[in-house]
Design a protein around this motif. Structure first.
Motif, mmCIF file in Angstrom:
data_model
loop_
_atom_site.group_PDB
_atom_site.id
_atom_site.type_symbol
_atom_site.label_atom_id
_atom_site.label_comp_id
_atom_site.label_asym_id
_atom_site.label_seq_id
_atom_site.Cartn_x
_atom_site.Cartn_y
_atom_site.Cartn_z
ATOM 1 N N THR A 132 -7.078 2.672 5.680
ATOM 2 C CA THR A 132 -7.382 1.383 6.313
ATOM 3 C C THR A 132 -8.109 1.610 7.636
ATOM 4 O OG1 THR A 132 -6.516 -0.819 6.824
ATOM 5 C CG2 THR A 132 -5.166 1.061 7.527
ATOM 6 N N PHE A 176 1.452 0.357 9.212
ATOM 7 C CA PHE A 176 1.564 1.227 8.034
ATOM 8 C C PHE A 176 2.234 2.542 8.426
ATOM 9 C CE2 PHE A 176 -0.118 4.529 5.236
ATOM 10 C CZ PHE A 176 0.028 3.973 3.977
ATOM 11 N N ARG A 221 1.221 7.143 -6.724
ATOM 12 C CA ARG A 221 0.243 8.203 -7.005
ATOM 13 C C ARG A 221 0.741 9.562 -6.511
ATOM 14 N NH1 ARG A 221 -3.232 4.066 -4.791
ATOM 15 N NH2 ARG A 221 -3.206 5.145 -2.791
ATOM 16 N N GLN A 248 1.978 1.620 -3.656
ATOM 17 C CA GLN A 248 0.854 2.098 -4.476
ATOM 18 C C GLN A 248 0.563 3.568 -4.188
ATOM 19 O OE1 GLN A 248 -2.061 -0.879 -3.339
ATOM 20 N NE2 GLN A 248 -1.797 -2.014 -5.257
ATOM 21 N N HIS A 249 0.618 3.943 -2.912
ATOM 22 C CA HIS A 249 0.349 5.342 -2.550
ATOM 23 C C HIS A 249 1.423 6.265 -3.124
ATOM 24 C CE1 HIS A 249 -0.935 8.805 -0.269
ATOM 25 N NE2 HIS A 249 0.260 8.911 0.284
ATOM 26 N N GLN A 267 -0.858 -11.905 6.672
ATOM 27 C CA GLN A 267 -0.841 -11.721 5.224
ATOM 28 C C GLN A 267 -2.209 -11.208 4.786
ATOM 29 O OE1 GLN A 267 0.246 -15.595 3.728
ATOM 30 N NE2 GLN A 267 2.432 -15.218 3.995
ATOM 31 N N GLY A 268 -2.190 -10.260 3.843
ATOM 32 C CA GLY A 268 -3.460 -9.780 3.298
ATOM 33 C C GLY A 268 -4.190 -8.783 4.165
ATOM 34 N N VAL A 269 -3.570 -8.328 5.251
ATOM 35 C CA VAL A 269 -4.196 -7.365 6.164
ATOM 36 C C VAL A 269 -3.301 -6.123 6.257
ATOM 37 C CG1 VAL A 269 -4.742 -6.909 8.603
ATOM 38 C CG2 VAL A 269 -5.453 -9.066 7.542
ATOM 39 N N LEU A 270 -3.925 -4.952 6.234
ATOM 40 C CA LEU A 270 -3.184 -3.700 6.424
ATOM 41 C C LEU A 270 -3.583 -3.097 7.755
ATOM 42 C CD1 LEU A 270 -1.246 -1.619 5.112
ATOM 43 C CD2 LEU A 270 -3.295 -0.341 4.453
ATOM 44 N N ARG A 271 -2.688 -3.160 8.712
ATOM 45 C CA ARG A 271 -2.933 -2.527 10.019
ATOM 46 C C ARG A 271 -2.412 -1.096 9.979
ATOM 47 N NH1 ARG A 271 -3.892 -5.758 14.765
ATOM 48 N NH2 ARG A 271 -3.182 -3.893 15.860
ATOM 49 N N ALA A 272 -3.210 -0.161 10.488
ATOM 50 C CA ALA A 272 -2.811 1.246 10.451
ATOM 51 C C ALA A 272 -1.546 1.485 11.262
ATOM 52 C CB ALA A 272 -3.954 2.118 10.982
ATOM 53 N N ARG A 291 6.005 3.787 7.295
ATOM 54 C CA ARG A 291 6.134 5.068 6.591
ATOM 55 C C ARG A 291 7.149 5.972 7.292
ATOM 56 N NH1 ARG A 291 0.510 8.116 5.134
ATOM 57 N NH2 ARG A 291 1.246 9.359 3.367
ATOM 58 N N CYS A 347 0.822 -1.217 0.000
ATOM 59 C CA CYS A 347 0.000 0.000 0.000
ATOM 60 C C CYS A 347 0.853 1.262 0.000
ATOM 61 C CB CYS A 347 -0.972 -0.025 1.172
ATOM 62 S SG CYS A 347 -2.220 -1.312 0.978
ATOM 63 N N TYR A 401 -11.315 -8.619 2.182
ATOM 64 C CA TYR A 401 -10.869 -7.482 1.354
ATOM 65 C C TYR A 401 -11.468 -7.589 -0.046
ATOM 66 C CZ TYR A 401 -7.266 -5.503 4.489
ATOM 67 O OH TYR A 401 -6.598 -4.878 5.523
ATOM 68 N N ARG A 406 -1.207 -12.703 -3.154
ATOM 69 C CA ARG A 406 -0.450 -13.902 -2.775
ATOM 70 C C ARG A 406 1.016 -13.523 -2.607
ATOM 71 N NH1 ARG A 406 -2.257 -17.912 -7.496
ATOM 72 N NH2 ARG A 406 -0.384 -19.007 -6.827
#
Lengths: 319, 319
Positions: free
Chosen positions: B242, A192, A36, A32-33, A184-189, A196, A29, B289, A62
């Motif tokens: 998120t 994140f 942009r 991707q951010h 896996q597959g989870v974004l915890r704030a 960052r 993420c 998701y 995956r």
């Protein structure tokens, strides 16, 4: 301690890669951010380039499609003739080698920071090939001093005589930043935000180096990977037990001979039969089940890191 | 409250299914273990049959291969003519319907307990279609009374006029047992042990019922699913934020109008704009998701459950 050559010039070509494993969502993420909105990666002396390393695995959420991308940057894969039947990650490794390398060439990027998550309770850690990477060790110290309340640990991952195969090995210098625990597959704030901030601090360190800041010598600890240890399994290869509750979540803590490491489904405990204390890491990492690794055993080292400045004299060649 | 018919005869045909989602490891490993050593599932009046529900997804350690098996037990899929291009899970749902059903027929299994994990911080919960399932509510109460220190919650998952599609709907009665938090692809010993004990207690309850035990009426709470809420997304569908740190891990706690629910990557908070307090569940569940669900909103209900005994008079038909 011998040391690898440190950069003599400012680091101008820097990349931050996420999604090398497509289900490690902090890096996915962030990349991707930043694709942009790349302004956050600019510093006065350089602009780091964001890269989504494994777009197909990211789209599928995956770890990888055909094989682990972060084990695919080897000379064999990168130099073999391309073939339509090549695994997706072999093709992608060659593309990234063109973009960020070529590996071991003068044209390669100066630094690649590769973003990862683990399901293990490892907090913040940096994964570096060897303690001889003086630049990386100073970057570690910079991060640790900024947040003394949050331990930042260094894992030395390269086994003797083993080719790294990691994405960041295409650049002249680099490391992986590993944060956990996160499924896996989870974004915890929380993770994140932490990742960052750590990336921003790493870029700030490169800026300080580029503007001529000198960094004094210091002492540090790191965890050197010795070997992996598989789960207990049935003859068919299914799990016959799992990580013992007394070991689960205890990454970086000492594991002494005789302590329980696995709990069998049949009820009994399996004890650690090694002769010396080790420091397990990547305990119960989801991505390691199919590699036959329940945890990695490491040894804790203490060593001196020489001072760093851009105009450091050429070091004595290492062995 | 109206009630669905309760069993009038002992439950002889009982199944425990794991691996309906192939990366939810507690049920995967319990099913695999019981297929090797089924003795643990025997009771004086019946022997529960272990089933590995989605072997292909289990082998690949993925939630599913082509589509979510636990949304595939619908009349449309089960009765359509088989075709070689059918998604794997459609074919597998038909096989399981033959094995455990046929759905809504006299030949169907008496009870199916389907084992799941979530990455959300939900502890122990049972997922049942409606509060009208009196047998399931008594089973819940039995589990809760055995471990009063560990909350066991009931989620009523069926939306009005929606076909369930769940695996356990092929049987005359059933429910899902959901334990979390556990990352996909990881087997934690603590959750494995807890799930094993809960299954044993559920089978003990069926045994008590079969031997003629009567269970008194009681009052209980449950959480009825109202709607899902998606993550904030970019126009391209990528995440733009998120779950807010103040909501993360707070499953089953009240969410009041004006409280933060998402943290955007751009920095600002998104607040809950509903008119009434809801109780979020499945907060940041990895498997949701791609369904466009960051969490489910539920309402908390309190209701009476009538007494249960095998020889209960036929209930008044519900609406």
């Amino acid at each position: 301690m011998c040391s690898l050559p440190v950069p003599r010039e400012p680091l101008r070509r820097v990349a931050v890669t996420g999604g090398t494993h497509g289900n490690e969502m902090s890096g996915v993420c962030l990349a991707q951010h930043w694709l942009r909105a790349p302004g956050e990666l600019q510093r006065p002396s350089f602009s780091a380039m964001p890269v989504l390393a494994n777009p197909a695995a990211t789209a599928a959420c995956r770890r990888y499609m055909d094989r682990d991308l972060n084990r695919t940057f080897t000379n064999t894969f990168l130099t073999a003739r391309a073939h339509p039947d090549d695994p997706y990650e072999v093709t992608r490794a060659r593309e990234l080698n063109q973009l960020l390398g070529p590996m071991a060439s003068g044209g390669a990027f100066d630094f690649v920071l590769d973003l990862h998550n683990t399901t293990a309770n490892m907090g913040t850690c940096l994964i570096v090939d060897t303690a001889h990477n003086v630049f990386a060790m100073h970057l570690y110290r910079h991060l640790q001093m900024l947040s003394p309340e949050l331990p930042c640990r260094v894992i030395l991952y390269k086994l003797p005589k083993e080719e790294s195969g990691s994405l960041n090995s295409v650049a002249k210098n680099g490391m992986a930043l590993e944060l956990g625990p996160q499924p896996q597959g989870v974004l915890r704030a929380d993770l994140f935000t932490r990742m960052r901030a750590l990336v921003a601090a790493a870029l700030d360190f490169i800026q300080l180096f580029n503007q001529g800041t000198a960094f004094p010598a210091f002492e540090m600890e790191a965890y050197r990977v010795l070997r992996g240890m598989d789960f207990p399994r049935t003859e068919a290869g299914d799990l016959a037990g799992t990580v013992h509750p007394q070991l689960q979540d205890r990454d970086f803590e000492p594991l002494r001979p005789g302590a329980p490491i696995f709990q069998m489904f049949s009820g009994e405990d399996v004890l650690y039969e090694g002769e010396s204390t080790v420091y397990p890491v990547f305990i119960n990492e989801a991505g390691y089940y199919d590699k036959g690794i329940a945890f990695l055993q490491t040894e804790k080292l203490t060593f001196s890191v020489p001072a760093l400045s851009m105009l450091a004299p050429a070091p004595t060649p290492g062995p």
